[in-house]
Every structure is written in structure tokens, then in C-alpha cells.
Motif scaffolding. Structure first.
Motif, mmCIF file in Angstrom:
data_model
loop_
_atom_site.group_PDB
_atom_site.id
_atom_site.type_symbol
_atom_site.label_atom_id
_atom_site.label_comp_id
_atom_site.label_asym_id
_atom_site.label_seq_id
_atom_site.Cartn_x
_atom_site.Cartn_y
_atom_site.Cartn_z
ATOM 1 N N MET A 2 0.856 -1.180 0.000
ATOM 2 C CA MET A 2 0.000 0.000 0.000
ATOM 3 C C MET A 2 0.896 1.235 0.000
ATOM 4 N N VAL A 3 0.682 2.140 -0.961
ATOM 5 C CA VAL A 3 1.502 3.347 -1.056
ATOM 6 C C VAL A 3 0.620 4.584 -1.056
ATOM 7 N N THR A 38 2.764 -3.054 -6.785
ATOM 8 C CA THR A 38 4.014 -3.769 -6.567
ATOM 9 C C THR A 38 5.183 -2.798 -6.556
ATOM 10 N N GLN A 39 6.354 -3.306 -6.192
ATOM 11 C CA GLN A 39 7.571 -2.489 -6.177
ATOM 12 C C GLN A 39 7.887 -1.993 -7.591
ATOM 13 N N GLU A 40 7.654 -2.833 -8.602
ATOM 14 C CA GLU A 40 7.905 -2.436 -9.993
ATOM 15 C C GLU A 40 6.968 -1.304 -10.410
ATOM 16 N N GLY A 41 5.720 -1.373 -9.955
ATOM 17 C CA GLY A 41 4.769 -0.309 -10.264
ATOM 18 C C GLY A 41 5.179 1.013 -9.644
ATOM 19 N N VAL A 42 5.686 0.965 -8.405
ATOM 20 C CA VAL A 42 6.148 2.177 -7.732
ATOM 21 C C VAL A 42 7.339 2.763 -8.484
ATOM 22 N N TRP A 63 5.349 4.289 1.863
ATOM 23 C CA TRP A 63 4.889 2.907 1.963
ATOM 24 C C TRP A 63 4.181 2.768 3.299
ATOM 25 N N ILE A 64 2.898 2.448 3.263
ATOM 26 C CA ILE A 64 2.107 2.293 4.484
ATOM 27 C C ILE A 64 2.254 0.847 4.940
ATOM 28 N N ARG A 65 3.027 0.647 5.995
ATOM 29 C CA ARG A 65 3.306 -0.700 6.485
ATOM 30 C C ARG A 65 2.180 -1.217 7.384
#
Length: 158
Positions: A2-3, A38-42, A63-65
Motif C-alpha cells: 500500500m503506497v 508492486t515495487q515495480e509499479g512504484v 509505503w504504508i506498512r
């Protein structure tokens, strides 16, 4: 993951940032977007923003952990629009809102407390005098071991 994207862009850069972020995330405020990606999307969003960045661009990604924890991933553009944690000030002022010059921090607080305690003691002492009880008229005063008004006086005796 979640970002959360936060934009502090100005002028034409604001329209560009909105156009890019609206493609990838849901707008949840004026200049705030949230999504799961995903990380790639970010990284793809970051490269698109960098490609179109100007002096007026300022976008942070967090990044909302969990509910209470988030982590700054990156900032594109003007880092001065955010603090070191990537947070945005909501309001600032140059006014002196503390007014220490006339508040003074209550220098006589201890004296005031003492005077109030003595006044309360004299008040309770005056209420227990027989002349005061007689002046109250028809009210019958029952003698109790600890009367309501006599309790503070008994505390002082201890």
C-alpha cells in the motif's frame, strides 16, 4: 504494498502530476493518492514523474506498512516542500502565538495556592461556629464525626 503519494507541486507541474498519478492510484484528497501496487509499479511511477519533473514538481511516496507505521520511499522534485520524513506541514505561521511576554508563567502560583488554602480553612472554621449555625435559622445541625465542611479542617490537623 500500500503506497501513498503526496503532491506539493505548483503551476503547470500540478496538472502533469495529477494526470500521471490519476492513471495509477485513487485520489483520496486534493493532492493525495493511495493505492496497492508492486515495487515495480512504484518504480514505474517514479520514472514517469522524473521524466516530466520541473522546478515546480514535488511528489513524495510513502509505503504504508501498518495503521501507525509508514516509511518514506522517495521524493521526486523539490525536497524542500517536505520535511526529512516526507511529511507535509498543514499550516505555518510567523506570529508569536505563545505570548510569553505577558503570560509570564504564573510566578505567583505558589502564593495563590497558599492563600486559597488559608481562605478555605477560615471558611470551614467559620461555618462550624455556633453563632453561624444559629443564624441559619430552622436548619438543624447534626453532629457527625466528620462533617462535610469539617473534613478539610481535619485534614489540616493531621
Amino acid at each position: 504494498m500500500m503506497v501513498l503519494f503526496t503532491s506539493r507541486s505548483e503551476k503547470k507541474a500540478l496538472l502533469t502530476v495529477r494526470r500521471i498519478l490519476d492513471q495509477f492510484a485513487d485520489r483520496i484528497g486534493n493532492d493525495t493518492w493511495q493505492t496497492i501496487m508492486t515495487q515495480e509499479g512504484v518504480q514505474e511511477v517514479k520514472t514517469l514523474l522524473r521524466r516530466n519533473a520541473t522546478k515546480s514538481t514535488a511528489v513524495s511516496c510513502r509505503w504504508i506498512r501498518s495503521r501507525n507505521r509508514s516509511e518514506l520511499l522517495w521524493v521526486v522534485g523539490n525536497r524542500d516542500k517536505f520535511n526529512e520524513d516526507g511529511m507535509v506541514p498543514v499550516n505555518t505561521t510567523r506570529k508569536n502565538i505563545l505570548h510569553k511576554e505577558w503570560e509570564g508563567g504564573w510566578p505567583y502560583l505558589a502564593l495563590i495556592k497558599s492563600l486559597v488554602a488559608v481562605a478555605a480553612l477560615f471558611h470551614d472554621w467559620g461555618n462550624h461556629r455556633t453563632t453561624f449555625r444559629k443564624s441559619c435559622g430552622r436548619r438543624q445541625w447534626k453532629k457527625t464525626p466528620i462533617a462535610t465542611n469539617g473534613f478539610p479542617a481535619r485534614c489540616w490537623q493531621l
